[in-house]
Scaffold this motif. Structure first.
Motif, PDB file in Angstrom:
ATOM      1  N   ALA A  24       0.860  -1.182   0.000  1.00 22.71           N
ATOM      2  CA  ALA A  24       0.000   0.000   0.000  1.00 22.71           C
ATOM      3  C   ALA A  24       0.895   1.231   0.000  1.00 22.71           C
ATOM      4  O   ALA A  24       1.842   1.326   0.771  1.00 22.71           O
ATOM      5  N   PHE A  25       0.643   2.138  -0.882  1.00 24.93           N
ATOM      6  CA  PHE A  25       1.382   3.398  -0.974  1.00 24.93           C
ATOM      7  C   PHE A  25       0.559   4.409  -0.190  1.00 24.93           C
ATOM      8  O   PHE A  25      -0.447   4.907  -0.671  1.00 24.93           O
ATOM      9  N   THR A  26       0.975   4.658   1.042  1.00 34.08           N
ATOM     10  CA  THR A  26       0.188   5.497   1.938  1.00 34.08           C
ATOM     11  C   THR A  26       0.629   6.959   1.883  1.00 34.08           C
ATOM     12  O   THR A  26       1.656   7.287   1.287  1.00 34.08           O
ATOM     13  N   ARG A  27      -0.108   7.794   2.534  1.00 29.49           N
ATOM     14  CA  ARG A  27       0.221   9.227   2.560  1.00 29.49           C
ATOM     15  C   ARG A  27       1.569   9.496   3.207  1.00 29.49           C
ATOM     16  O   ARG A  27       2.223  10.471   2.882  1.00 29.49           O
ATOM     17  N   ARG A  28       2.046   8.635   4.128  1.00 30.66           N
ATOM     18  CA  ARG A  28       3.344   8.865   4.754  1.00 30.66           C
ATOM     19  C   ARG A  28       4.483   8.716   3.742  1.00 30.66           C
ATOM     20  O   ARG A  28       5.571   9.212   3.958  1.00 30.66           O
TER      21      ARG A  28
END
Length: 86
Positions: A24-28
């Motif tokens: 998952a490519f998260t906002r962080r």
């Protein structure tokens, strides 16, 4: 939910069957500047760039080994400063 998904396919050097891993490519992982991105993400980018250079991928045509080394070294330094590493 994550805004994007990254899928990485890889094989062992001997060839054989490819394995795909999904992250998952998260906002962080997102930032205004690459140098501000999460150190693990920056290290992963440098490892992937190194692999693309080794396989002479057209996607790495603009990369130089020195640039990749500098990216990895900066991520490793950040890891050591935060108490990580071996």
């Amino acid at each position: 939910t994550s805004p994007a998904t990254v899928r990485i396919r890889h094989k062992t050097p001997e060839g054989g069957r490819a394995t795909e891993t999904t992250y998952a490519f998260t906002r962080r992982h997102m930032s205004a500047d690459f140098t501000e991105a999460d150190r693990d993400f920056r290290m992963a980018v440098s490892v992937a760039a190194f692999a693309e250079i080794l396989r002479r991928s057209p996607f790495a045509a603009s990369w130089q080994l020195g640039e990749v080394r500098a990216l990895a070294a900066a991520a490793a330094r950040d890891d050591e400063q935060e108490g990580g590493g071996s």
